[in-house]
Design an enzyme around this catalytic site. Sequence first.
Site, PDB file in Angstrom:
ATOM      1  N   ARG A  44       0.807  -1.232   0.018  1.00 15.64           N
ATOM      2  CA  ARG A  44       0.037  -0.227   0.105  1.00 15.64           C
ATOM      3  C   ARG A  44       0.786   1.399   0.167  1.00 15.64           C
ATOM      4  O   ARG A  44       0.852   2.072  -0.738  1.00 15.64           O
ATOM      5  CB  ARG A  44      -0.749  -0.143   1.078  1.00 15.64           C
ATOM      6  CG  ARG A  44      -2.333  -0.528   1.108  1.00 15.64           C
ATOM      7  CD  ARG A  44      -2.283  -2.100   0.407  1.00 15.64           C
ATOM      8  NE  ARG A  44      -3.709  -2.483   0.126  1.00 15.64           N
ATOM      9  CZ  ARG A  44      -3.897  -3.462   1.261  1.00 15.64           C
ATOM     10  NH1 ARG A  44      -3.185  -3.591   2.434  1.00 15.64           N
ATOM     11  NH2 ARG A  44      -5.391  -3.967   1.235  1.00 15.64           N
TER      12      ARG A  44
ATOM     13  N   ASP B 257       0.017  -6.044  -3.807  1.00 22.09           N
ATOM     14  CA  ASP B 257      -1.396  -5.828  -3.596  1.00 22.09           C
ATOM     15  C   ASP B 257      -2.136  -5.117  -4.622  1.00 22.09           C
ATOM     16  O   ASP B 257      -1.467  -4.695  -5.494  1.00 22.09           O
ATOM     17  CB  ASP B 257      -1.775  -5.243  -2.164  1.00 22.09           C
ATOM     18  CG  ASP B 257      -3.113  -5.487  -1.601  1.00 22.09           C
ATOM     19  OD1 ASP B 257      -4.157  -5.360  -2.173  1.00 22.09           O
ATOM     20  OD2 ASP B 257      -3.207  -5.939  -0.345  1.00 22.09           O
TER      21      ASP B 257
ATOM     22  N   HIS C  26      -6.771  -9.109  -4.562  1.00 18.15           N
ATOM     23  CA  HIS C  26      -5.857  -8.105  -4.000  1.00 18.15           C
ATOM     24  C   HIS C  26      -4.399  -8.077  -5.300  1.00 18.15           C
ATOM     25  O   HIS C  26      -3.472  -8.182  -4.957  1.00 18.15           O
ATOM     26  CB  HIS C  26      -4.995  -8.386  -2.826  1.00 18.15           C
ATOM     27  CG  HIS C  26      -5.895  -8.070  -1.778  1.00 18.15           C
ATOM     28  ND1 HIS C  26      -6.203  -6.743  -1.222  1.00 18.15           N
ATOM     29  CD2 HIS C  26      -6.657  -8.902  -0.937  1.00 18.15           C
ATOM     30  CE1 HIS C  26      -6.905  -6.746  -0.221  1.00 18.15           C
ATOM     31  NE2 HIS C  26      -7.568  -8.049   0.016  1.00 18.15           N
TER      32      HIS C  26
ATOM     33  N   ASP D   9      -7.126 -13.747   0.941  1.00 14.03           N
ATOM     34  CA  ASP D   9      -8.312 -12.871   1.661  1.00 14.03           C
ATOM     35  C   ASP D   9      -9.053 -12.314   0.615  1.00 14.03           C
ATOM     36  O   ASP D   9      -8.399 -11.804  -0.429  1.00 14.03           O
ATOM     37  CB  ASP D   9      -7.528 -11.980   2.578  1.00 14.03           C
ATOM     38  CG  ASP D   9      -6.446 -11.183   2.034  1.00 14.03           C
ATOM     39  OD1 ASP D   9      -5.603 -11.578   1.196  1.00 14.03           O
ATOM     40  OD2 ASP D   9      -6.427 -10.090   2.861  1.00 14.03           O
ATOM     41  N   GLU D  10     -10.408 -11.931   1.089  1.00  6.97           N
ATOM     42  CA  GLU D  10     -10.937 -10.959   0.330  1.00  6.97           C
ATOM     43  C   GLU D  10     -11.105 -11.074  -1.062  1.00  6.97           C
ATOM     44  O   GLU D  10     -10.532 -10.314  -1.891  1.00  6.97           O
ATOM     45  CB  GLU D  10     -10.458  -9.436   0.688  1.00  6.97           C
ATOM     46  CG  GLU D  10     -10.670  -9.204   2.206  1.00  6.97           C
ATOM     47  CD  GLU D  10      -9.853  -7.856   2.642  1.00  6.97           C
ATOM     48  OE1 GLU D  10     -10.701  -7.187   3.641  1.00  6.97           O
ATOM     49  OE2 GLU D  10      -9.052  -7.591   2.063  1.00  6.97           O
TER      50      GLU D  10
ATOM     51  N   TRP E  74      -7.512 -13.815  10.729  1.00 10.68           N
ATOM     52  CA  TRP E  74      -7.556 -12.497  10.963  1.00 10.68           C
ATOM     53  C   TRP E  74      -8.906 -12.023  11.264  1.00 10.68           C
ATOM     54  O   TRP E  74      -9.123 -10.950  11.963  1.00 10.68           O
ATOM     55  CB  TRP E  74      -7.127 -11.657   9.605  1.00 10.68           C
ATOM     56  CG  TRP E  74      -8.071 -11.630   8.369  1.00 10.68           C
ATOM     57  CD1 TRP E  74      -8.092 -12.579   7.432  1.00 10.68           C
ATOM     58  CD2 TRP E  74      -8.594 -10.812   8.144  1.00 10.68           C
ATOM     59  NE1 TRP E  74      -8.892 -12.146   6.670  1.00 10.68           N
ATOM     60  CE2 TRP E  74      -9.316 -11.104   6.895  1.00 10.68           C
ATOM     61  CE3 TRP E  74      -8.982  -9.501   8.746  1.00 10.68           C
ATOM     62  CZ2 TRP E  74     -10.309 -10.037   6.142  1.00 10.68           C
ATOM     63  CZ3 TRP E  74     -10.127  -8.672   7.971  1.00 10.68           C
ATOM     64  CH2 TRP E  74     -10.618  -8.781   6.770  1.00 10.68           C
TER      65      TRP E  74
ATOM     66  N   TYR F 122      -4.390  -5.524  14.914  1.00  8.60           N
ATOM     67  CA  TYR F 122      -4.249  -4.926  13.618  1.00  8.60           C
ATOM     68  C   TYR F 122      -3.724  -3.478  14.217  1.00  8.60           C
ATOM     69  O   TYR F 122      -4.277  -2.542  14.663  1.00  8.60           O
ATOM     70  CB  TYR F 122      -5.266  -4.713  13.011  1.00  8.60           C
ATOM     71  CG  TYR F 122      -5.717  -5.755  11.806  1.00  8.60           C
ATOM     72  CD1 TYR F 122      -5.028  -7.084  12.062  1.00  8.60           C
ATOM     73  CD2 TYR F 122      -6.296  -5.465  10.406  1.00  8.60           C
ATOM     74  CE1 TYR F 122      -5.208  -7.921  11.123  1.00  8.60           C
ATOM     75  CE2 TYR F 122      -6.250  -6.527   9.644  1.00  8.60           C
ATOM     76  CZ  TYR F 122      -5.872  -7.705   9.942  1.00  8.60           C
ATOM     77  OH  TYR F 122      -6.159  -8.641   8.987  1.00  8.60           O
TER      78      TYR F 122
ATOM     79  N   ASP G 217      -2.612  -0.925  12.570  1.00 10.38           N
ATOM     80  CA  ASP G 217      -2.957   0.178  11.974  1.00 10.38           C
ATOM     81  C   ASP G 217      -4.215   0.782  12.433  1.00 10.38           C
ATOM     82  O   ASP G 217      -4.678   2.179  12.266  1.00 10.38           O
ATOM     83  CB  ASP G 217      -3.174   0.006  10.391  1.00 10.38           C
ATOM     84  CG  ASP G 217      -4.019  -1.087  10.219  1.00 10.38           C
ATOM     85  OD1 ASP G 217      -3.843  -2.233  11.043  1.00 10.38           O
ATOM     86  OD2 ASP G 217      -5.009  -1.000   9.268  1.00 10.38           O
TER      87      ASP G 217
ATOM     88  N   TRP H 112      -0.865  -2.828   8.587  1.00 12.19           N
ATOM     89  CA  TRP H 112      -1.302  -2.522   7.132  1.00 12.19           C
ATOM     90  C   TRP H 112      -1.202  -0.773   6.824  1.00 12.19           C
ATOM     91  O   TRP H 112      -1.057  -0.150   7.861  1.00 12.19           O
ATOM     92  CB  TRP H 112      -2.631  -2.676   7.183  1.00 12.19           C
ATOM     93  CG  TRP H 112      -3.067  -4.247   7.290  1.00 12.19           C
ATOM     94  CD1 TRP H 112      -3.603  -4.888   8.280  1.00 12.19           C
ATOM     95  CD2 TRP H 112      -2.651  -5.285   6.326  1.00 12.19           C
ATOM     96  NE1 TRP H 112      -3.765  -6.063   8.190  1.00 12.19           N
ATOM     97  CE2 TRP H 112      -3.186  -6.434   6.931  1.00 12.19           C
ATOM     98  CE3 TRP H 112      -2.105  -5.372   5.023  1.00 12.19           C
ATOM     99  CZ2 TRP H 112      -2.982  -7.737   6.396  1.00 12.19           C
ATOM    100  CZ3 TRP H 112      -2.128  -6.551   4.514  1.00 12.19           C
ATOM    101  CH2 TRP H 112      -2.521  -7.691   5.006  1.00 12.19           C
ATOM    102  N   THR H 113      -0.806  -0.661   5.729  1.00 10.73           N
ATOM    103  CA  THR H 113      -0.290   0.727   5.478  1.00 10.73           C
ATOM    104  C   THR H 113      -1.071   1.729   4.461  1.00 10.73           C
ATOM    105  O   THR H 113      -0.431   2.713   4.180  1.00 10.73           O
ATOM    106  CB  THR H 113       1.258   0.759   5.071  1.00 10.73           C
ATOM    107  OG1 THR H 113       1.291  -0.103   3.625  1.00 10.73           O
ATOM    108  CG2 THR H 113       2.136   0.190   5.844  1.00 10.73           C
ATOM    109  N   GLU H 114      -2.367   1.476   4.569  1.00  8.00           N
ATOM    110  CA  GLU H 114      -2.956   2.408   3.672  1.00  8.00           C
ATOM    111  C   GLU H 114      -2.785   3.934   3.990  1.00  8.00           C
ATOM    112  O   GLU H 114      -2.563   4.835   3.281  1.00  8.00           O
ATOM    113  CB  GLU H 114      -4.671   2.191   3.653  1.00  8.00           C
ATOM    114  CG  GLU H 114      -4.946   0.817   2.978  1.00  8.00           C
ATOM    115  CD  GLU H 114      -5.043  -0.331   3.704  1.00  8.00           C
ATOM    116  OE1 GLU H 114      -4.297  -0.454   4.838  1.00  8.00           O
ATOM    117  OE2 GLU H 114      -5.926  -1.212   3.763  1.00  8.00           O
TER     118      GLU H 114
HETATM  119  C1  ACM Z   1      -6.891  -8.973   5.747  1.00  6.87           C
HETATM  120  O1  ACM Z   1      -6.718  -8.173   6.609  1.00  6.87           O
HETATM  121  N1  ACM Z   1      -7.250  -8.736   4.649  1.00  6.87           N
HETATM  122  C2  ACM Z   1      -5.828 -10.022   5.915  1.00  6.87           C
END
Ligand code: ACM
Length: 578
Positions: free
Chosen positions: A165, A194, A265, A327-328, A394, A419, A421, A472-474
Amino acid sequence: MGRRTSHSSGAGSAAPLGLVPRVATAQPQEGRLELHGHVQVRAAADLLPAVRPWVRDMAAAFDLDIALTTSGAETSAARPSAVDLSLQADLPAGGYTLRVEQETVHIACADRAGGQAAVRTLYQLAGPDAYRRSARPGRPLTLPRAEITDHPRFTWRGVLLDVARHFLPKADVLRFIDQAADLKLNRLQLHLTDDQGWRMQVRRYPRLTEVGAWRTESGLGSWRAGVQDGTPHGGYYTQDDLREIAAYASARGVTVVPEIDVPGHVQAMLAAYPELGVGGAQVPVRTTWGISEHVLDPDQRALGFVTDVLEEVMEVFDSPWIALGGDEVPTTRWQDAPQVRARAESLGLAHVGELHGWFLAQVCQHVLDRGRRPVVWDEAFSTQLPTRAVVTSWRGWGQGARALAAGHDVVMAPEQVVYLDHRAGDGPDEPVPVGFLRTVADVYAFDPLPTQVAGTLPPGGGTLLGAQAQVWTEHLTDARRVDFATHPRLAAFAETVWSPEQDRSPGSPASTEFLDRLAREHLPRLDAAGVEYRPLDGPHPWQMRPGVAGHLRDLDAELAAGGWDGLGGWTETSGGAQ
Ligand code: ACM
């Protein structure tokens, strides 16, 4: 001689040692061992790599001339050793004993990991000056006399760093490794790919970095605010950079676990190679946060491409674990494509959604065939997943418990607690506040295996390897913001995975003692190392980001709506990607 022992004057009792994470047993004693001038360090051959970083750092921090020799190969009786590391097979794996005596520090280690942990204790015992890169005149290296026994609670003590990110330059990654190693963490999951960027050079597919490593602009704050910064962002690591990062980490007891996230992703990958997506449409590297619907077309071509990439990943990284994401994964584009629906049917799958598990099962098998173990996020846990795949849970603890019951080894990484962040305070000055409110005390209360979860586990099954904190670095645009989000909560997390189990709930004696030790002993170490952590009473003015929108989530409300493990997966409005 290079050593001197001083005794504290007066009747005061020995000072507490202030170690983070707390060691299993510690008996502080009166007096200090002082090292200056020429110093001899002796280690069993297998432990030399463990002690080398300490030798280099202490030589600089205290202006010492340190000679490192292998036990049994001493040449000069005039230089008895000041630090002596030996192997002792009957200690618990990863453990050590350490005695600072009048003349010598005696360290016995179960193995190299035990040596690396013991060395970290030595850094901390020497006080904040051990974290400086040059000596301050008149400040010798002194160690309090003490007797310590220590060993890890869990074998997987992980932290994830998202360099996709926001790209973090190599020097900052090395610095992050120093910080993780200091807390006796031993896994760095490096999230290299990602939607918003691809960060690893792949020789066979150069467009992954030519096209995928940069974007024209980024979201400013939560994607819900719809504000863009108008500034190009990018960067990538060459394979030589990544080899250097992995070797640097390994020398400090940290295994870098590379993560290539598929089949979702992947928008940066599709920007470089559109033919891998459903319908082959050209897409840009994603410039907004949130979750992309542009996922891989789960066919043989994508499978071939991903396994080619993984061949190079496994050449560069010698990690026993290779993370594959999973994921996702929105399936809307699969549902809309007749050829994808037909593929699901021809594979005997009940619906296109099962292609997610099918695709990951193929990729996992490829990694297993190469003698490595795949690591996947909990969405990838299905009956199709090879049992040897490690599942990282997660979305709460529940998926992890189910994966354990099904025989998978599991790493707990619940977004509800670890998490980093997510916001550390609830005041108006928190920079880009997202996610759940998780204070230092909340993270310290983290239990990788709460009794409600343990109670659901049938006998047998997989092993709980440990836990992992995520960065996570958004909204963490550079190393200064990564420092702010990570510290000091990473210290609280580290104690939950290294130190013996105990009641760490907010307000408990353990929690109160930890917060005091953190403030008194650990923050000065971070100050000396130049780590710009979040002060316990809130951000410095220059750490605030007024006007940049966050997005708050309420843990109690979500727990009430979904049960203790039941956040049930992402949605566009409440998912993991902020
Ligand atoms: C995640 O937070 N999508 C692993």
